[in-house]
Design an enzyme around this catalytic site. Structure first.
Site, PDB file in Angstrom:
ATOM      1  N   HIS A 113      40.106  25.138  42.507  1.00  0.00           N
ATOM      2  CA  HIS A 113      41.373  25.536  41.878  1.00  0.00           C
ATOM      3  C   HIS A 113      41.619  27.017  42.159  1.00  0.00           C
ATOM      4  O   HIS A 113      40.760  27.854  41.876  1.00  0.00           O
ATOM      5  CB  HIS A 113      41.307  25.292  40.363  1.00  0.00           C
ATOM      6  CG  HIS A 113      42.604  25.595  39.677  1.00  0.00           C
ATOM      7  ND1 HIS A 113      43.663  24.724  39.702  1.00  0.00           N
ATOM      8  CD2 HIS A 113      43.020  26.686  38.983  1.00  0.00           C
ATOM      9  CE1 HIS A 113      44.682  25.272  39.031  1.00  0.00           C
ATOM     10  NE2 HIS A 113      44.313  26.459  38.597  1.00  0.00           N
ATOM     11  N   ASP A 149      42.432  20.796  34.471  1.00  0.00           N
ATOM     12  CA  ASP A 149      41.717  22.013  34.904  1.00  0.00           C
ATOM     13  C   ASP A 149      40.913  22.629  33.757  1.00  0.00           C
ATOM     14  O   ASP A 149      40.851  23.844  33.612  1.00  0.00           O
ATOM     15  CB  ASP A 149      42.706  23.057  35.460  1.00  0.00           C
ATOM     16  CG  ASP A 149      43.543  22.504  36.602  1.00  0.00           C
ATOM     17  OD1 ASP A 149      43.052  21.602  37.302  1.00  0.00           O
ATOM     18  OD2 ASP A 149      44.692  22.952  36.786  1.00  0.00           O
ATOM     19  N   CYS A 713      35.960  76.192  62.512  1.00  0.00           N
ATOM     20  CA  CYS A 713      34.713  75.661  63.126  1.00  0.00           C
ATOM     21  C   CYS A 713      33.887  76.762  63.757  1.00  0.00           C
ATOM     22  O   CYS A 713      32.669  76.714  63.743  1.00  0.00           O
ATOM     23  CB  CYS A 713      34.979  74.587  64.184  1.00  0.00           C
ATOM     24  SG  CYS A 713      36.654  74.102  64.410  1.00  0.00           S
TER      25      CYS A 713
END
Length: 908
Positions: A113, A149, A713
């Site tokens: 389900h 269900d 950097c």
């Protein structure tokens, strides 16, 4: 291992492709399916489950129903009992199965389900999951009992509901594939005697009925979110609808609008408080809370589907005459249709794909088969829904083949801000194949202004599917598009035009850079943007000067030989860039990549995506063909990792940290041995001798550390100052720091802006704490500035010894790390300077030319600056050695990173 597990005899009761897959997987695991009970053929077409079972010789029964007036039909019950099943498996079953059949086998019955029970019992559970706005979806495998269900749970699985999920996407992404696995797992648990039975709680239980078309009408007194959930909760079946001009119109493809409402033409909608707007992207509709959503596609009562943006111009396209080549393609497609619609005797022009019994699963099959059999022609699922009749479909395909199906102009959703005495307009979506689009799953994230910590806007968060789309677009542009056929000089012209556009928009770009990365505006203009413009100009000039050579080889007498080399582009390149110079890093890598003739997919840093997306917009204005440049904002872990693993990428250029660089190189090697260039961390030494020009050394030494807030950097990670001038140097630096103005990067007098993002600032403060703990002397700074945003005081440490953390690790922030060296000890200081795993840049200050040349020869670094620092130029190659990486950006050498050499030898 399959044959040693416990096995069961199973009856499969159900239907559909899901049923078929569960059946096939259970047999593969060695279980015996002793009977399949499915629905009767429809229009002469058997259910997919019946088809495979009949092929395998499994007994198949097709009962229209199991009971009459509450009693089980005798023949049906006998047929069922004859197969002798030990367990009933109901993967997807629309029939009502009587309790005596359910309880008949030894182990009873299990059912799949598609909801997390006890929520959404009953039919249309997936629809209701979305309609009710659940944040989680999932499925349950449970033991059947006599309620609806309500039986005990055997197992459950769940997934997140994405903002733009539809019934189809949830099913295809999770409920279908994971559901098949779970059904097989459940059967094995039962076979092994390990299957739990957990009673369903009554708390939280809901029951909703089947969603039919007549109940799917849109109500206009809902909020935008409820409207969105209603539309996507009915997409594709049964389809949410409203009345427009007296006819029922169904809405598909809804997304919530996070940005301003684009301009459009009003469309009256029955019952809506405010008219809709037909815009370039689709139909905008409004909730009763004034918030808006965008609907992509509309379907009329006759089943015809159109892009919502074409509502007022639909039906204006004329019929095109087919060439001989196109007639062949049409014939191939007719055969594919006939294969899917096996129940239709002849495919006519008027045959309708869906009215002939095709389902949404068949759409995926049609698109895939056409791709395989029609030379890689890539249709979208939407194309099938837009043209459901065979003749319309062929027209659509032909227009696609001729490239007529392209939107003429770029549609951009902007986030606009009034700032820096201008209106900046910032695109915020993924840029793929020449279009700005939301991430496939609708995910976004916030990008933050480091000056005050406020949210600038929401940006699309690329998923794996978006990366794959971008790579496919780049590959198609390289192999089949005009880019691959273009003359090198024409390519250069586009790049010059792009450089001009970057320059024309430099104030707006610099403002965006200041907002998104905290770059000081005046610096952003000169460096971040200025150098980006220069980089594109420089490489534009290289486009038609990339040359091979002729090589004399030994002749094969009496014949002669000619050998020459050609430099060729690699194909699709991936570029991953950091957050310190967002646009400039993009330019350094992508300009060389494009000049060489490649196409690219670029991932900007997650925290600084905005200038890259603005760049994408300008690339379209410059005339770059679609697919050549693709920009995907998102995370390194998802998008970056996928790029490094992708089999269609031939080269990856990365700037970032050493650990991530190693991870990327590994993925590039393992996947398809991509070519890699890496520009990684640095701990650049700067040696200041006592015979230097001190004023200049102080000024340049400060620039070497504090330029761009230390987020650089090549920043000087460690200063070695000769003993006799050490104290004087430190005093002078501190005096100068005190004059620096810390503040809003948009203020023209600011020298020092905020660090790029919060996590980085926290890391820098931690770095300073470690320095103090290890015994270095904190001479100045080391703290966060007491004001909103992510500001850090420029910082100076002295007495830093070689074993300390500060001496070895890069800070990537405004922290000057100073060590003393003995007067005259050149070789000693060189040894210390080289005692690092990094080798990006380095510097030396001295008036003695011999000393300068000796030191520059001995320093292990990609760049040595003598009596200057940070002096990079677009013509000078830039890159590191050792664990700072390999490969060059800038200069002629950068081209080689994006080219391959082919040797051609002929005999004449």
């Amino acid at each position: 291992g399959v044959y040693f597990k416990n096995k069961l005899k199973l009856a499969l009761i159900g239907q559909s492709l899901f049923g078929q897959e569960v059946y096939s997987h259970l047999r593969k695991e060695g279980h015996r399916v002793v009977g399949v009970f499915t629905v009767p053929d429809k229009d002469g077409k058997a259910d997919p489950l019946a088809l495979v079972a009949e092929k395998d010789g499994t007994p198949v029964f097709k009962f229209p129903k199991w009971r009459v007036k509450g009693k089980t039909i005798k023949e049906v019950a006998e047929a069922y009992r004859s197969v002798g099943a030990e367990l009933n498996v109901l993967p997807f079953c629309t029939q009502f199965i009587p309790m005596d059949i359910i309880d008949s086998p030894k182990h009873g019955s299990i059912i799949y389900h598609p909801s997390i029970l006890p929520r959404h019992r009953g039919a249309s559970a997936i629809n209701w999951t979305l309609i009710t706005g659940d944040k989680k979806a999932g499925f349950s495998v449970f033991w059947a009992d006599d309620g609806l269900d309500t039986g005990p749970i055997l197992l459950q699985r769940s997934c997140d509901v994405e903002p733009n999920d539809t019934v189809d996407t949830l099913y295809n992404r999770f409920l279908f594939p994971e559901g098949i696995k779970a059904m097989v797992e459940a059967v094995q648990l039962i076979a092994d005697g390990k299957a739990p039975r957990i009673p369903q709680p009554e708390e939280g239980a809901t029951y909703e009925g089947i969603q039919k078309k007549e109940n799917a009408e849109i109500s206009w007194n809902w909020s935008a979110e409820v409207l969105h959930n209603w539309i996507r909760g009915h997409d594709k079946v049964p389809g949410a609808w409203t009345e427009i001009n007296g006819q029922m119109v169904t809405f598909y493809g809804s997304t919530l609008l996070n940005s301003s409402v684009p301009p459009g033409e009003p469309l009256e909608i029955k019952g809506a408080k405010k008219p809709g707007l037909i815009t370039k992207n689709g139909l905008v509709i409004f909730g009763n809370d004034g918030k808006a959503l965008m609907v992509r596609n509309l379907q009329f009562e006759d089943g015809k589907m159109i892009p919502a943006s074409q509502y007022f111009s639909a039906g204006e396209t004329s019929v095109v005459e087919l060439t001989a080549e196109e007639v062949k393609v049409a014939e191939t497609i007719k055969v594919i249709w006939a294969g899917i619609l096996s129940n239709v005797p002849v495919i006519e022009d008027s045959t309708d794909f869906f009215k002939s019994g095709a389902s949404s699963m068949d759409v995926a099959r049609l698109v895939e088969e056409i791709r395989q059999k029609c030379g890689g022609l890539q249709l979208q699922n939407e194309d099938v829904y837009m043209a459901t009749k065979f003749e319309d479909f062929i027209q659509k395909v032909v227009r696609k083949l001729r490239g007529e199906d392209q939107e003429a102009e770029l549609v951009v959703d902007y986030v606009s801000k009034e700032v820096n005495e201008m209106t900046v307009k910032m695109p915020y979506q993924c840029f793929i194949n020449g279009q700005f689009t939301d991430a496939e799953d609708g995910k976004t994230y916030d990008t933050i202004n480091p000056t005050d910590g406020s949210i600038i806007c929401k940006v699309s968060y690329a998923s794996l599917a978006d990366v794959d789309k971008a790579v496919a677009a780049a590959k198609d542009a390289f192999e089949n598009g005009e880019w691959g056929r273009m003359n090198a000089r024409e390519r250069g012209r586009l790049m010059y035009r792009l450089a001009d556009l970057l320059e024309e928009n430099q104030e707006e770009l610099a403002t965006i850079e200041a907002l998104d990365s905290g770059a000081v505006y005046t610096l952003a203009l000169k460096t971040h943007i200025g150098m980006s413009v220069q980089t594109f100009r420089y490489f534009a000039g290289w486009c038609d000067k990339i040359q091979g050579s002729t090589i004399p080889i030994n002749q094969a007498r009496p014949n002669r030989n000619l050998t020459f080399t050609k430099k060729e582009p690699l194909g699709v390149c991936a570029i991953i860039i950091p957050w310190n110079y967002p646009l400039m890093m993009l330019a350094w890598k992508s300009a060389a990549c494009l000049a060489a003739g490649n196409t690219l997919v670029l991932k900007p840093a997650q925290v600084t995506p905005l200038t890259a997306l603005k760049f994408a917009e300008l690339s379209v204005k410059a005339g770059f063909p679609k697919g050549v440049i693709n920009i995907i904002p998102g995370s390194g872990g998802i998008a970056g990792q996928r790029l490094s693993e992708h089999p269609d990428i031939r080269k990856l250029g990365f700037t970032g940290s050493t650990p991530i660089g190693k991870q990327i190189m590994k993925s590039c090697a393992v996947s398809n041995l991509k070519k890699v260039s890496l520009e990684l961390g640095g701990k650049s030494p700067l040696i200041i001798f006592n015979d230097c020009e001190l004023d200049k050394a102080v000024r340049m030494g400060m620039g070497a550390v504090f330029f761009n807030k230390g987020e650089n950097c090549i920043a000087a990670g460690r200063l070695f100052v000769e003993e006799s001038i050490h104290d004087q140097f430190v005093t002078r630096v501190v005096e100068e720091i005190k004059k620096m103005k810390i503040g809003d990067p948009l203020d023209r007098s600011t020298d020092h802006g905020p660090q790029n993002h919060k996590v980085h600032l926290e890391k820098l403060l931690q770095y300073c704490e470690t320095g103090v703990k290890e015994g270095a002397t904190l001479v100045y700074g080391g703290r966060q500035v007491q004001r909103p945003g992510f500001f850090m005081e420029p910082t100076v440490f002295t007495d830093v010894e070689d074993h300390m953390y500060l001496a070895k690790e890069e800070s990537f922030g405004p922290i000057m790390v100073i060590s003393k060296f003995q007067n005259g000890d050149i070789d000693g200081v060189l040894q210390r300077a080289n005692n690092t795993e990094y080798g990006l840049a380095s510097g030396v200050f001295t008036r003695d030319i011999n000393k300068a040349m000796y030191v520059s020869e001995k320093l292990e670094a990609g760049t040595v600056f003598i009596n200057t620092y940070n002096k990079t130029d677009v013509a000078a190659p830039f890159g590191g050695v050792k664990q700072s990486g390999f490969g060059k950006d800038l200069g002629e050498e950068a081209l080689n990173e994006y080219l391959k050499t082919k040797t051609v030898t002929l005999e004449y």
